[in-house]
Design a protein around this motif. Sequence first.
Motif, PDB file in Angstrom:
ATOM      1  N   HIS A   1       9.350   7.030   1.141  1.00 23.53           N
ATOM      2  CA  HIS A   1       8.058   6.710   1.769  1.00 23.53           C
ATOM      3  C   HIS A   1       8.207   5.562   2.764  1.00 23.53           C
TER       4      HIS A   1
ATOM      5  N   LYS B   1       1.277   4.099  -3.010  1.00 22.76           N
ATOM      6  CA  LYS B   1       1.058   5.520  -2.724  1.00 22.76           C
ATOM      7  C   LYS B   1       2.274   6.336  -3.187  1.00 22.76           C
ATOM      8  N   ALA B   2       3.458   5.823  -2.910  1.00 24.64           N
ATOM      9  CA  ALA B   2       4.687   6.536  -3.294  1.00 24.64           C
ATOM     10  C   ALA B   2       4.786   6.647  -4.812  1.00 24.64           C
TER      11      ALA B   2
ATOM     12  N   LYS C   1       2.408   6.584  -6.998  1.00 20.46           N
ATOM     13  CA  LYS C   1       1.367   7.456  -7.548  1.00 20.46           C
ATOM     14  C   LYS C   1       1.760   8.926  -7.485  1.00 20.46           C
TER      15      LYS C   1
ATOM     16  N   VAL D   1       0.844  -1.203   0.000  1.00 21.65           N
ATOM     17  CA  VAL D   1       0.000   0.000   0.000  1.00 21.65           C
ATOM     18  C   VAL D   1       0.879   1.253   0.000  1.00 21.65           C
ATOM     19  N   ILE D   2       1.931   1.244   0.827  1.00 23.37           N
ATOM     20  CA  ILE D   2       2.838   2.400   0.908  1.00 23.37           C
ATOM     21  C   ILE D   2       3.574   2.580  -0.424  1.00 23.37           C
TER      22      ILE D   2
ATOM     23  N   ARG E   1      10.194   6.804   5.780  1.00 22.12           N
ATOM     24  CA  ARG E   1       9.523   7.800   6.617  1.00 22.12           C
ATOM     25  C   ARG E   1       8.254   7.239   7.270  1.00 22.12           C
ATOM     26  N   ILE E   2       7.442   6.564   6.489  1.00 24.76           N
ATOM     27  CA  ILE E   2       6.161   6.089   7.027  1.00 24.76           C
ATOM     28  C   ILE E   2       6.285   4.724   7.689  1.00 24.76           C
TER      29      ILE E   2
END
Lengths: 179, 131
Positions: free
Chosen positions: A152, A102-103, A105, A98-99, A155-156
């Motif tokens: 990402h 998102k990155a 995109k 998922v991460i 960091r996340i």
Amino acid sequence: MSAGYRFLLIIYNLIILAITGSVLSIMIGQVKITPYLEYAMNNTQSRMLIILISVIVILLALIGIVKALSGESKRKDSFPIGGSSVGDISITIPAIIVIINKAVKSIQGVREVKPKVRFGKDGLIINLYMLINPEFNMPSMSMDVQNAVKEHLDRIGGVTVSSISVLIDNYSPNEKTNR
Amino acid sequence: MENMNENKTALGVVRIADEVVTTVAGLAAMEVAGVASMSGGWGTELVEKLGKKNFGKGIKVEVNEQQTKIDIFLVVEYGYTIPSVADMVQKEVKTAVQNMTGLEVVAVNVHVVGVLLKKENSAEILVDSEG
């Protein structure tokens, strides 16, 4: 899947295979069931054996159902991202994906991405299969994607990344940029 | 019979069911900012959809004597730093369980099984359902 559970699953499948094989043979007329059935019903030892096998099959089936419902599978494929005296912290591959999505995109020109993730000795090994728009420079876009994914995840997710490989799988000349 | 944690006092015995510990842990975890939901098995999710709220969803408790080990399976909201959220969950759950039940919590293991993308209005929770 633990070794014990895998062993039980193999036993269960072998028994099911034997039973269905026998039923199939009987149904296509290869084997006459009546003499065996009469022998089994008149012989205490055979009846006990059949009862024992039936009980084993029922137990194995129940174990399988409980395992499937308990959600224990979630512990598999998890990657440690931290820990302290209080306990361990881990993240699963689906959450990592998922991460990554998102990155990716956040980078212009990427239409689709299919991430494949596995755990290496020094961190995550990521392979990104991408479908891109044609008007972008592939090497620089790939580098942007790599940097975004690494940033990402760091960091996340607090996840260490070992390598990010990008494979431009295809590109869509008829499409304009998606963003 | 349900698993119980037993504590002998001068007046008698105090028993705390594992379900109580999981509920306390679940409620404490859900209060942490960044925790989107707890993640139970699909059986638990189905039961919940049928109307039975389960506050202990996604929590597994192991008790040995007075020592307790807790495993938490949760989904984190996108945007929060996962290690910080997990760290906070560990502390909150440990404090809540110890204060409310008196049990000694030796480990709180947090397993992040999904990330929720909330802003896009398309809840993308990916939860491992493979064996």
